[in-house]
Design a protein around this motif. Structure first.
Motif, PDB file in Angstrom:
ATOM      1  N   SER A   1       0.181  -2.230   2.827  1.00  0.00           N
ATOM      2  CA  SER A   1       0.043  -2.401   1.375  1.00  0.00           C
ATOM      3  C   SER A   1       1.075  -1.558   0.657  1.00  0.00           C
ATOM      4  O   SER A   1       1.623  -1.970  -0.373  1.00  0.00           O
ATOM      5  N   ASP A   2       1.317  -0.386   1.217  1.00  0.00           N
ATOM      6  CA  ASP A   2       2.315   0.489   0.634  1.00  0.00           C
ATOM      7  C   ASP A   2       3.679  -0.215   0.661  1.00  0.00           C
ATOM      8  O   ASP A   2       4.417  -0.226  -0.312  1.00  0.00           O
TER       9      ASP A   2
ATOM     10  N   ARG B   1       3.898  -2.935  -1.860  1.00  0.00           N
ATOM     11  CA  ARG B   1       4.127  -2.451  -3.221  1.00  0.00           C
ATOM     12  C   ARG B   1       5.600  -2.138  -3.465  1.00  0.00           C
ATOM     13  O   ARG B   1       6.124  -2.300  -4.538  1.00  0.00           O
ATOM     14  N   ARG B   2       6.240  -1.637  -2.394  1.00  0.00           N
ATOM     15  CA  ARG B   2       7.642  -1.279  -2.554  1.00  0.00           C
ATOM     16  C   ARG B   2       8.536  -2.507  -2.511  1.00  0.00           C
ATOM     17  O   ARG B   2       9.514  -2.620  -3.248  1.00  0.00           O
TER      18      ARG B   2
ATOM     19  N   ARG C   1      -9.031  -1.007  -1.068  1.00  0.00           N
ATOM     20  CA  ARG C   1      -8.989  -2.370  -0.561  1.00  0.00           C
ATOM     21  C   ARG C   1     -10.341  -2.906  -0.122  1.00  0.00           C
ATOM     22  O   ARG C   1     -10.424  -3.946   0.505  1.00  0.00           O
TER      23      ARG C   1
ATOM     24  N   TYR D   1       2.306  -4.674  -8.149  1.00  0.00           N
ATOM     25  CA  TYR D   1       1.459  -3.802  -8.963  1.00  0.00           C
ATOM     26  C   TYR D   1       0.647  -4.626  -9.962  1.00  0.00           C
ATOM     27  O   TYR D   1      -0.530  -4.372 -10.190  1.00  0.00           O
TER      28      TYR D   1
ATOM     29  N   ILE E   1      -6.157   2.133  -5.917  1.00  0.00           N
ATOM     30  CA  ILE E   1      -5.909   1.090  -4.938  1.00  0.00           C
ATOM     31  C   ILE E   1      -6.920   1.248  -3.818  1.00  0.00           C
ATOM     32  O   ILE E   1      -6.731   2.021  -2.909  1.00  0.00           O
TER      33      ILE E   1
ATOM     34  N   GLU F   1      -1.828  -6.820  -8.004  1.00  0.00           N
ATOM     35  CA  GLU F   1      -2.738  -6.102  -7.120  1.00  0.00           C
ATOM     36  C   GLU F   1      -4.224  -6.319  -7.436  1.00  0.00           C
ATOM     37  O   GLU F   1      -4.997  -6.670  -6.553  1.00  0.00           O
TER      38      GLU F   1
END
Lengths: 235, 387
Positions: free
Chosen positions: A2-3, A6-7, A224, A13, A222, A16
């Protein structure tokens, strides 16, 4: 992962909350799912099967023995009770047997025969009883799914209805038979006690282990797992 | 020992009861017509009736005899963190143990009520003994979590009534914002901010502390030249000056935007606000832990600007979290602009503005501040950690 998402995806974002809402798992049984789980437990419980058969057999034995088997029709009546005793336990709502439909048909025919005999003797009371029976059966069938304790009352009612039928056609019963009949009814009632306990057990097993608050969009950070304000489950 | 404040009774499966009642009447009438069958008829009718009456009386009296001995619940926790809720029930009756008591607790966060369970069972509760129900609770929304009232349901098999005892046990838990774990390079937010702001005071005053040395820049007072360090350098024209810092002055101002953006999805704004709050909390903690004086500013409501001075003290950080726990989107852009200008005018402080808008207005862009939009927040953060 997920990180990384996001990048790699700057728009993640914004997406999300909606993505999270889509994948949220709600581990709570719905009413239907709870009923299914309960039926599944009852179907796999051998004590329930044994207790049901015991109720049916002992009650029908009392009903058969209360009248002397003098004519051919008495034997047919006895055969009808035997058929009910053997097939009725397989017609219960949670039954998963392959012969459930056949059992339903046989039980229906047997009950129809008994009622036909009753109609010939006393048409009006039988008609009233028939209507009451139909309404009661329908009411129990619709409520037993979500309120399984109805089974206790249904079993009591079935025993009482069978006894009523037997009493109505009884001419004279010898004293030793009375003791045997009382013993038979006692066995049937005790089996109902066992049934009530097993139904209670099935209710406990099928209950949801946790609950969530209503789904909502406001979630801190965040996470999940779910979009819920409060989650509570059994420790 | 808390007794129940309310006892509620509800019929169990009324349809089943009605069918049972009709069957009892029919069996009694049929039995009466045949005197020789009276013993059998009496037994047939009396057994289930007695059972029902007994089970109903037991259910009712058990619900009355239940007590709550103890409720173990924290007074505060962090969002996304969990706690174990333990409710101990006592049973104040002389005979018959209580069997199969189902218990549940209600939860409330704002207008969200969780009153569907889950049901915890106490299989058997001996007389004059106690039994406990336990739940694991995870709270995700900051603010106030109300726990209670507690309910216990008693329904013996065969009982005509389902008896619910309600206990007026209510507990309030403050749910603090969750914590972000910040990336190590978050320090980069301060790069050049102190130097660029310059110093208005030329000479140290009594309450300032020596913090280090740096290269001489035109405008620095010659009195601040670090002679020993300057003599050690190879280049004779290279000079170093001593730097002093006033501990009473704020090093960093963190300004949180609480004005809802116009248009767009309110749920998304709310989501961003929640993230911003947790990010600000983590940011202030990180700076405070590095012994920097942090000044946190935000607007709580109209004409209500909150200012907190934070040092590396638990009491300060705790106060910040408690304020953030109840912060809502109650700001306006006019006040926010004024607050930002005020903070910039405070000499020496680096200003970090955490905005809720992807694109800030031109007025804000002109200010010598670090503006963090919602797109920046994920860059500086890792996964959520609950502590």
């Amino acid at each position: 992962m997920s990180d990384w998402r996001r990048r790699a995806d700057p728009a993640f974002y914004d997406k999300e909350p909606f993505v999270l809402r889509t994948v949220a798992q709600v581990p709570r049984y719905s009413e239907d799912a709870q009923a299914e789980a309960r039926f599944d437990v009852l179907a796999r419980d051998p004590m329930v099967t044994a207790a049901t058969m015991l109720v049916a057999i002992s009650t029908c034995a009392v009903a058969i023995g209360i009248e002397p088997l003098a004519s051919i029709w008495d034997w047919v009546r006895a055969a009808a009770f035997v058929a009910i005793a053997l097939t009725a336990p397989f017609t219960l709502p949670w039954s998963r047997h392959a012969i459930k439909v056949e059992c339903l048909v046989i039980t229906g025919i047997a009950v129809a025969f008994l009622l036909a005999r009753s109609i010939l003797v006393a048409p009006l009371p039988t008609a009233v009883a028939l209507v009451a029976l139909a309404l009661g059966a329908h009411g129990i069938r619709t409520t037993i799914r979500n309120h399984p304790q109805t089974l206790t009352w249904a079993a009591f009612s079935a025993i009482l209805a069978t006894c009523t039928y037997a009493f109505a056609f009884s001419s004279s019963a010898p004293k030793p038979y009375l003791y045997l009949a009382i013993a038979g009814i006692a066995i049937a009632y005790l089996s109902v006690c066992v049934l009530a306990g097993r139904v209670r057990r099935a209710e406990l097993i099928a209950r949801p282990e946790g609950v969530l608050s209503l789904p909502q969009s406001v979630v801190p950070l965040i996470d999940r797992s779910h979009h819920h304000a409060v989650i509570s489950w059994l420790a | 020992m808390t007794p129940p404040v309310r006892i509620e009774r509800a019929f169990v499966a009324p349809v089943g009861l009605a069918v049972f009642g009709a069957s009892v009447v029919a069996a009694a009438v049929a039995g009466k017509l045949h005197p020789e069958l009276v013993p059998l008829a009496v037994f047939t009718v009396a057994f289930p009736l007695l059972w029902m009456v007994l089970a109903t009386i037991l259910s009712y009296s058990t619900a009355h005899a239940l007590r709550i001995d103890d409720v173990i619940v924290p007074t505060r926790l962090r969002a996304l963190d969990g706690f174990r809720l333990r409710v101990t029930f006592g049973f104040n009756r002389y005979r018959f143990p209580a069997i199969g008591i189902m218990t549940k607790v209600n939860f409330r966060v704002d207008d969200i009520v969780v009153d569907a369970g889950p049901w915890a069972e106490i299989p058997i509760l001996e007389t004059r003994r106690s039994g406990a129900s336990q739940w694991d609770v995870k709270v995700k929304q900051r603010g106030t979590l109300l726990v209670g009232p507690v309910q216990a349901v008693v329904e013996y098999p065969g009982s005509a009534l389902r008896v619910t005892a309600t206990f007026d046990e209510r507990h309030t838990i403050t749910v603090l914002p969750a914590i972000y774990e910040l990336q190590p390079f978050t320090d980069a937010l301060l790069a050049g901010r102190h130097i660029a702001a310059g110093r208005f005071q030329k000479l140290p005053v009594a309450n300032e502390e020596y913090v280090g040395a740096r290269e001489y820049r035109p405008g620095d007072s010659p009195k601040l030249i670090h002679r020993i360090l300057s003599l050690r350098t190879q280049d004779p024209s290279e000079l170093y000056v001593r730097e002093f810092q006033d501990p009473s002055r704020d090093d960093i101002s963190v300004v949180l935007d609480t004005s809802p953006p116009a248009g767009g999805d309110p749920a998304l704004h709310r989501y961003r606000f929640e993230k911003a709050i947790c990010f600000v909390s983590a940011l202030c903690k990180m700076f405070a832990a590095r012994r920097l004086a942090v000044r946190f500013v935000c607007q709580r409501a109209a004409r209500d600007v909150m200012t907190l001075r934070l040092r590396a003290l638990d009491i300060d950080l705790d106060l910040l979290d408690r304020q953030l726990a109840y912060l809502e989107l109650g700001g306006d852009r006019t006040t926010l602009g004024r607050v930002l200008i005020d903070e910039v005018r405070r000499h020496g402080a680096a200003v970090i503005f955490v905005s809720l808008r992807p694109n800030e207005q031109v007025a804000q862009q002109r200010l010598p501040i670090v503006t963090l939009t919602p797109d920046h927040v994920p860059v500086f953060t890792r996964e959520v950690v609950s502590r």
